[in-house]
Scaffold this motif. Sequence first.
Motif, PDB file in Angstrom:
ATOM      1  N   LEU A   1     -34.860  33.194 -29.382  1.00 22.03           N
ATOM      2  CA  LEU A   1     -35.224  31.867 -28.913  1.00 22.03           C
ATOM      3  C   LEU A   1     -34.103  31.118 -28.214  1.00 22.03           C
ATOM      4  CD1 LEU A   1     -37.440  30.826 -31.909  1.00 22.03           C
ATOM      5  CD2 LEU A   1     -38.178  31.516 -29.635  1.00 22.03           C
ATOM      6  N   PHE A   2     -32.892  31.207 -28.726  1.00 22.00           N
ATOM      7  CA  PHE A   2     -31.767  30.501 -28.120  1.00 22.00           C
ATOM      8  C   PHE A   2     -31.583  30.931 -26.674  1.00 22.00           C
ATOM      9  CE2 PHE A   2     -27.330  29.921 -26.974  1.00 22.00           C
ATOM     10  CZ  PHE A   2     -27.068  28.637 -27.411  1.00 22.00           C
ATOM     11  N   THR A   3     -31.591  32.231 -26.427  1.00 21.86           N
ATOM     12  CA  THR A   3     -31.387  32.757 -25.078  1.00 21.86           C
ATOM     13  C   THR A   3     -32.595  32.484 -24.196  1.00 21.86           C
ATOM     14  OG1 THR A   3     -29.985  34.491 -25.987  1.00 21.86           O
ATOM     15  CG2 THR A   3     -30.836  34.830 -23.766  1.00 21.86           C
ATOM     16  N   LYS A   4     -33.777  32.634 -24.741  1.00 18.51           N
ATOM     17  CA  LYS A   4     -34.999  32.456 -23.962  1.00 18.51           C
ATOM     18  C   LYS A   4     -35.133  31.028 -23.432  1.00 18.51           C
ATOM     19  CE  LYS A   4     -39.600  34.055 -24.192  1.00 18.51           C
ATOM     20  NZ  LYS A   4     -39.362  35.366 -23.828  1.00 18.51           N
ATOM     21  N   PHE A   5     -34.808  30.036 -24.254  1.00 15.14           N
ATOM     22  CA  PHE A   5     -34.991  28.648 -23.854  1.00 15.14           C
ATOM     23  C   PHE A   5     -33.688  27.966 -23.467  1.00 15.14           C
ATOM     24  CE2 PHE A   5     -38.603  29.673 -26.589  1.00 15.14           C
ATOM     25  CZ  PHE A   5     -39.588  29.554 -25.631  1.00 15.14           C
ATOM     26  N   ASN A   6     -32.631  28.736 -23.371  1.00 14.97           N
ATOM     27  CA  ASN A   6     -31.334  28.215 -22.950  1.00 14.97           C
ATOM     28  C   ASN A   6     -30.729  29.201 -21.953  1.00 14.97           C
ATOM     29  OD1 ASN A   6     -29.010  26.649 -22.829  1.00 14.97           O
ATOM     30  ND2 ASN A   6     -28.201  27.392 -24.761  1.00 14.97           N
ATOM     31  N   PRO A   7     -31.433  29.473 -20.843  1.00 19.37           N
ATOM     32  CA  PRO A   7     -30.995  30.532 -19.930  1.00 19.37           C
ATOM     33  C   PRO A   7     -29.640  30.282 -19.267  1.00 19.37           C
ATOM     34  CG  PRO A   7     -32.764  29.268 -18.947  1.00 19.37           C
ATOM     35  CD  PRO A   7     -32.625  28.796 -20.370  1.00 19.37           C
ATOM     36  N   LYS A   8     -29.244  29.036 -19.138  1.00 18.27           N
ATOM     37  CA  LYS A   8     -27.952  28.746 -18.510  1.00 18.27           C
ATOM     38  C   LYS A   8     -26.817  28.796 -19.525  1.00 18.27           C
ATOM     39  CE  LYS A   8     -29.895  26.212 -14.708  1.00 18.27           C
ATOM     40  NZ  LYS A   8     -29.966  24.991 -13.944  1.00 18.27           N
ATOM     41  N   LYS A   9     -27.138  29.158 -20.745  1.00 23.61           N
ATOM     42  CA  LYS A   9     -26.155  29.344 -21.818  1.00 23.61           C
ATOM     43  C   LYS A   9     -25.337  28.084 -22.104  1.00 23.61           C
ATOM     44  CE  LYS A   9     -26.891  33.918 -21.978  1.00 23.61           C
ATOM     45  NZ  LYS A   9     -28.215  34.057 -21.474  1.00 23.61           N
TER      46      LYS A   9
ATOM     47  N   ASN B   1     -47.615  16.260 -33.124  1.00 22.37           N
ATOM     48  CA  ASN B   1     -46.208  15.909 -33.275  1.00 22.37           C
ATOM     49  C   ASN B   1     -45.484  15.959 -31.938  1.00 22.37           C
ATOM     50  OD1 ASN B   1     -46.767  17.874 -35.929  1.00 22.37           O
ATOM     51  ND2 ASN B   1     -45.808  15.913 -36.375  1.00 22.37           N
ATOM     52  N   ARG B   2     -44.495  15.101 -31.823  1.00 24.69           N
ATOM     53  CA  ARG B   2     -43.507  15.252 -30.764  1.00 24.69           C
ATOM     54  C   ARG B   2     -42.447  16.180 -31.336  1.00 24.69           C
ATOM     55  NH1 ARG B   2     -45.350  10.084 -31.205  1.00 24.69           N
ATOM     56  NH2 ARG B   2     -46.411   9.375 -29.322  1.00 24.69           N
ATOM     57  N   VAL B   3     -41.786  16.943 -30.488  1.00 26.59           N
ATOM     58  CA  VAL B   3     -40.843  17.947 -30.974  1.00 26.59           C
ATOM     59  C   VAL B   3     -39.500  17.761 -30.272  1.00 26.59           C
ATOM     60  CG1 VAL B   3     -40.394  20.420 -31.226  1.00 26.59           C
ATOM     61  CG2 VAL B   3     -42.753  19.567 -31.359  1.00 26.59           C
ATOM     62  N   LEU B   4     -38.431  17.741 -31.051  1.00 29.38           N
ATOM     63  CA  LEU B   4     -37.079  17.709 -30.522  1.00 29.38           C
ATOM     64  C   LEU B   4     -36.469  19.084 -30.771  1.00 29.38           C
ATOM     65  CD1 LEU B   4     -35.110  15.648 -29.200  1.00 29.38           C
ATOM     66  CD2 LEU B   4     -34.103  15.375 -31.460  1.00 29.38           C
ATOM     67  N   LEU B   5     -36.075  19.760 -29.691  1.00 33.02           N
ATOM     68  CA  LEU B   5     -35.436  21.071 -29.792  1.00 33.02           C
ATOM     69  C   LEU B   5     -33.947  20.890 -29.540  1.00 33.02           C
ATOM     70  CD1 LEU B   5     -37.936  23.166 -27.621  1.00 33.02           C
ATOM     71  CD2 LEU B   5     -37.962  22.846 -30.090  1.00 33.02           C
ATOM     72  N   ILE B   6     -33.140  21.357 -30.469  1.00 33.01           N
ATOM     73  CA  ILE B   6     -31.686  21.265 -30.328  1.00 33.01           C
ATOM     74  C   ILE B   6     -31.127  22.674 -30.323  1.00 33.01           C
ATOM     75  CG2 ILE B   6     -29.540  20.359 -31.295  1.00 33.01           C
ATOM     76  CD1 ILE B   6     -31.282  18.319 -32.844  1.00 33.01           C
ATOM     77  N   PHE B   7     -30.419  23.021 -29.246  1.00 31.29           N
ATOM     78  CA  PHE B   7     -29.797  24.330 -29.122  1.00 31.29           C
ATOM     79  C   PHE B   7     -28.292  24.166 -29.243  1.00 31.29           C
ATOM     80  CE2 PHE B   7     -33.730  24.354 -26.774  1.00 31.29           C
ATOM     81  CZ  PHE B   7     -34.316  25.545 -27.149  1.00 31.29           C
ATOM     82  N   THR B   8     -27.660  24.975 -30.106  1.00 27.97           N
ATOM     83  CA  THR B   8     -26.212  24.928 -30.256  1.00 27.97           C
ATOM     84  C   THR B   8     -25.692  26.348 -30.461  1.00 27.97           C
ATOM     85  OG1 THR B   8     -24.364  24.002 -31.510  1.00 27.97           O
ATOM     86  CG2 THR B   8     -26.355  24.514 -32.761  1.00 27.97           C
ATOM     87  N   GLU B   9     -24.559  26.644 -29.879  1.00 21.90           N
ATOM     88  CA  GLU B   9     -23.961  27.961 -30.110  1.00 21.90           C
ATOM     89  C   GLU B   9     -23.412  28.067 -31.529  1.00 21.90           C
ATOM     90  OE1 GLU B   9     -21.176  29.285 -27.201  1.00 21.90           O
ATOM     91  OE2 GLU B   9     -22.800  29.921 -25.894  1.00 21.90           O
TER      92      GLU B   9
ATOM     93  N   SER C   1     -33.820  34.256 -35.987  1.00 27.12           N
ATOM     94  CA  SER C   1     -34.476  34.289 -34.672  1.00 27.12           C
ATOM     95  C   SER C   1     -33.398  34.557 -33.645  1.00 27.12           C
ATOM     96  CB  SER C   1     -35.167  32.969 -34.362  1.00 27.12           C
ATOM     97  OG  SER C   1     -35.590  32.993 -33.014  1.00 27.12           O
ATOM     98  N   SER C   2     -33.359  35.753 -33.135  1.00 24.25           N
ATOM     99  CA  SER C   2     -32.297  36.108 -32.200  1.00 24.25           C
ATOM    100  C   SER C   2     -32.688  35.897 -30.742  1.00 24.25           C
ATOM    101  CB  SER C   2     -31.890  37.568 -32.415  1.00 24.25           C
ATOM    102  OG  SER C   2     -33.010  38.406 -32.251  1.00 24.25           O
TER     103      SER C   2
ATOM    104  N   THR D   1     -29.601  28.323 -33.116  1.00 23.55           N
ATOM    105  CA  THR D   1     -28.323  28.943 -32.760  1.00 23.55           C
ATOM    106  C   THR D   1     -28.689  30.274 -32.103  1.00 23.55           C
ATOM    107  OG1 THR D   1     -28.037  30.240 -34.782  1.00 23.55           O
ATOM    108  CG2 THR D   1     -27.210  27.962 -34.825  1.00 23.55           C
ATOM    109  N   LYS D   2     -27.693  31.063 -31.764  1.00 27.40           N
ATOM    110  CA  LYS D   2     -27.960  32.362 -31.146  1.00 27.40           C
ATOM    111  C   LYS D   2     -28.751  33.287 -32.061  1.00 27.40           C
ATOM    112  CE  LYS D   2     -24.057  32.510 -28.013  1.00 27.40           C
ATOM    113  NZ  LYS D   2     -22.835  33.210 -27.629  1.00 27.40           N
ATOM    114  N   THR D   3     -28.653  33.080 -33.373  1.00 25.82           N
ATOM    115  CA  THR D   3     -29.292  34.007 -34.311  1.00 25.82           C
ATOM    116  C   THR D   3     -30.280  33.372 -35.275  1.00 25.82           C
ATOM    117  OG1 THR D   3     -27.460  33.737 -35.862  1.00 25.82           O
ATOM    118  CG2 THR D   3     -27.322  35.579 -34.289  1.00 25.82           C
TER     119      THR D   3
END
Length: 139
Positions: free
Chosen positions: A85-93, A27-35, A82-83, A67-69
Amino acid sequence: MRLLFFIVLVCNQVLFGQTMENHLWKNRVLLIFTEDKNSADYQQQISLLEKENNELKDRKLVVYSFTKTDFLFNFESTWRNSSELFTKFNPKKANFKIWLIGLDGGIKLAQTTNLSTEKLFAIIDGMPMRKREMSTKNN
């Protein structure tokens, strides 16, 4: 660097309900990070993607939202805890961030604005493995 990202992601597979390793070469994977899962950017992005569900399946694309959590796989209705993953893969916040991961585990796109399905599909359809998939399907 791309492979390193995937290795780090795989090492954190315990945090996922499904392992990212299972997606490698499948699979191709799309990761979406949102606060905030209620933010306009996130809601607009999900709305765009949900309308193209058949196109996503055709391109072997799965979607993870964070999300953050919490995190969500594809368009399920239940968010999972998951508390880290958001921070780990979004280090610039970044308030909103999207990554496209190819079949090989490499990062094909990273951006902090909404991604049109036209651009998403053009990127995927331009990938050598996708071109091979399309030519095999047409024969």
